[in-house]
Design a protein around this motif. Structure first.
Motif, short mmCIF file in Angstrom:
data_model
loop_
_atom_site.label_atom_id
_atom_site.label_comp_id
_atom_site.label_asym_id
_atom_site.label_seq_id
_atom_site.Cartn_x
_atom_site.Cartn_y
_atom_site.Cartn_z
N LEU A 34 -14.16 -62.64 22.98
CA LEU A 34 -15.37 -62.62 22.18
C LEU A 34 -16.41 -61.70 22.82
O LEU A 34 -16.61 -61.74 24.04
N PRO A 35 -17.07 -60.86 22.04
CA PRO A 35 -18.11 -59.99 22.61
C PRO A 35 -19.22 -60.81 23.26
O PRO A 35 -19.55 -61.90 22.80
N CYS A 36 -19.78 -60.29 24.31
CA CYS A 36 -20.87 -60.97 25.02
C CYS A 36 -22.05 -60.01 25.15
O CYS A 36 -21.91 -58.91 25.68
N SER A 140 -23.41 -64.36 20.11
CA SER A 140 -22.35 -64.31 21.12
C SER A 140 -22.40 -65.54 22.02
O SER A 140 -21.37 -66.10 22.40
N HIS A 141 -23.61 -65.99 22.35
CA HIS A 141 -23.77 -67.18 23.20
C HIS A 141 -23.24 -68.43 22.50
O HIS A 141 -22.55 -69.26 23.12
N THR A 142 -23.53 -68.56 21.20
CA THR A 142 -23.10 -69.74 20.46
C THR A 142 -21.59 -69.72 20.20
O THR A 142 -20.93 -70.76 20.23
N LEU A 143 -21.05 -68.53 19.98
CA LEU A 143 -19.59 -68.41 19.82
C LEU A 143 -18.88 -68.83 21.11
O LEU A 143 -17.84 -69.49 21.08
N GLN A 144 -19.43 -68.45 22.24
CA GLN A 144 -18.85 -68.85 23.52
C GLN A 144 -18.88 -70.38 23.66
O GLN A 144 -17.94 -70.98 24.19
N ARG A 145 -19.94 -71.00 23.19
CA ARG A 145 -20.02 -72.46 23.26
C ARG A 145 -18.96 -73.11 22.38
O ARG A 145 -18.33 -74.10 22.78
N LEU A 146 -18.73 -72.57 21.21
CA LEU A 146 -17.67 -73.08 20.33
C LEU A 146 -16.31 -72.95 21.01
O LEU A 146 -15.47 -73.86 20.93
N LYS A 147 -16.10 -71.84 21.68
CA LYS A 147 -14.85 -71.65 22.42
C LYS A 147 -14.72 -72.70 23.52
O LYS A 147 -13.65 -73.30 23.71
N GLU A 148 -15.81 -72.95 24.27
CA GLU A 148 -15.81 -73.96 25.33
C GLU A 148 -15.49 -75.35 24.78
O GLU A 148 -14.86 -76.17 25.46
#
Length: 259
Positions: A34-36, A140-148
């Motif tokens: 995912l892009p950051c 990007s921050h929220t997508l990373q949280r969904l991944k976590e």
């Protein structure tokens, strides 16, 4: 009613009720890379805390999701009421160093979606803070949280009226959900006309004069005649009747005029 030449001269805003409405549902199953993007200097992330509902409504209102406070209250009740504890590790705000909350997004889910996907919910940036790179970083921050949180895929609900946001999601690698691509084929054609995004190569663009909802264009014209300081408007359907809400530079209200 506007003639064809008048309608072609219309220029779409980034949240424009005059565009023909189609629901667009995008999805990504490739979560490995995912892009950051970093937040601009002077901003920070904070999680939802009790009492932040008012800030959420204020941000969404500034971003033109709502006009009247009752709309925000209704949306909160529909999506988040009774789930506030969950929001403490799912709902983000972007905050200035002075503590002003200027943007929000939520790493959430859709109970009716049986695919197990996580959902990116209610992304919004206050109007005066748009164009600073906050949205891209927040997404990007929220997508990373969904991944976590362990979701195997992520879906994003959007619409033709918020075409700038939809273009950004395509830039993140999201693509139309297959069934939605069929159901909203014209909607994706409108999005292609507005963005010419390479991800929409399989869709036929809609002629520019065909992307506008003539009734909404007429409503805006009538409102602007009565309220020269009109900023934006919304049309709500309630019990088979339309409520037309307007926002001007000096306030907001409900229009009681007739078309």
């Amino acid at each position: 009613m506007e003639n064809r030449e008048e309608r072609i001269t219309l220029k779409p805003d980034n949240h424009d009720m005059r565009l023909k409405y189609y629901e667009l549902i995008l999805e990504s199953r490739s979560l490995a890379e995912l892009p950051c993007y970093p937040l601009p200097e002077g901003y920070r992330y904070v999680y939802y805390q009790e009492g932040d509902k008012k800030d959420w409504i204020a941000i969404e209102t500034s971003a033109r999701e709502f006009i009247l406070p009752e709309e925000g209250e209704s949306a909160w009740k529909r999506y988040y009421a009774g789930k506030e504890k969950e929001l403490e590790n799912r709902m983000f705000f972007v905050e200035t160093t002075d503590g002003e909350k200027v943007a929000t997004a939520t790493a959430f889910y859709e109970p009716r979606d049986l695919s197990g996907a996580g959902w990116l919910h209610w992304v919004a940036v206050k109007r005066e803070y748009q164009g600073k790179g906050i949205a891209k970083a927040l997404i990007s921050h929220t997508l990373q949280r969904l991944k976590e949180l362990g979701y195997p895929s992520i879906k994003i609900p959007t619409q033709t009226n918020t075409w700038v946001a939809a273009r950004l999601y395509l830039d993140f690698g999201f693509r139309p959900v297959p069934q939605n691509a069929v159901d909203s084929q014209i909607g994706y054609g409108i999005l292609k006309t507005l963005t010419n995004h390479p991800a929409l190569a399989g869709f036929e663009p809609v002629p520019y004069e065909g992307i506008w909802d003539s009734r909404m264009v007429q409503i805006e014209k009538r409102l602007r005649e009565q309220y020269p300081g009109l900023v934006h408007f919304r049309v709500l359907e309630e019990n088979g009747q339309d409520r037309i809400l307007y926002c001007t530079e000096s306030g907001a209200g409900e229009w009681d005029g007739a078309l």
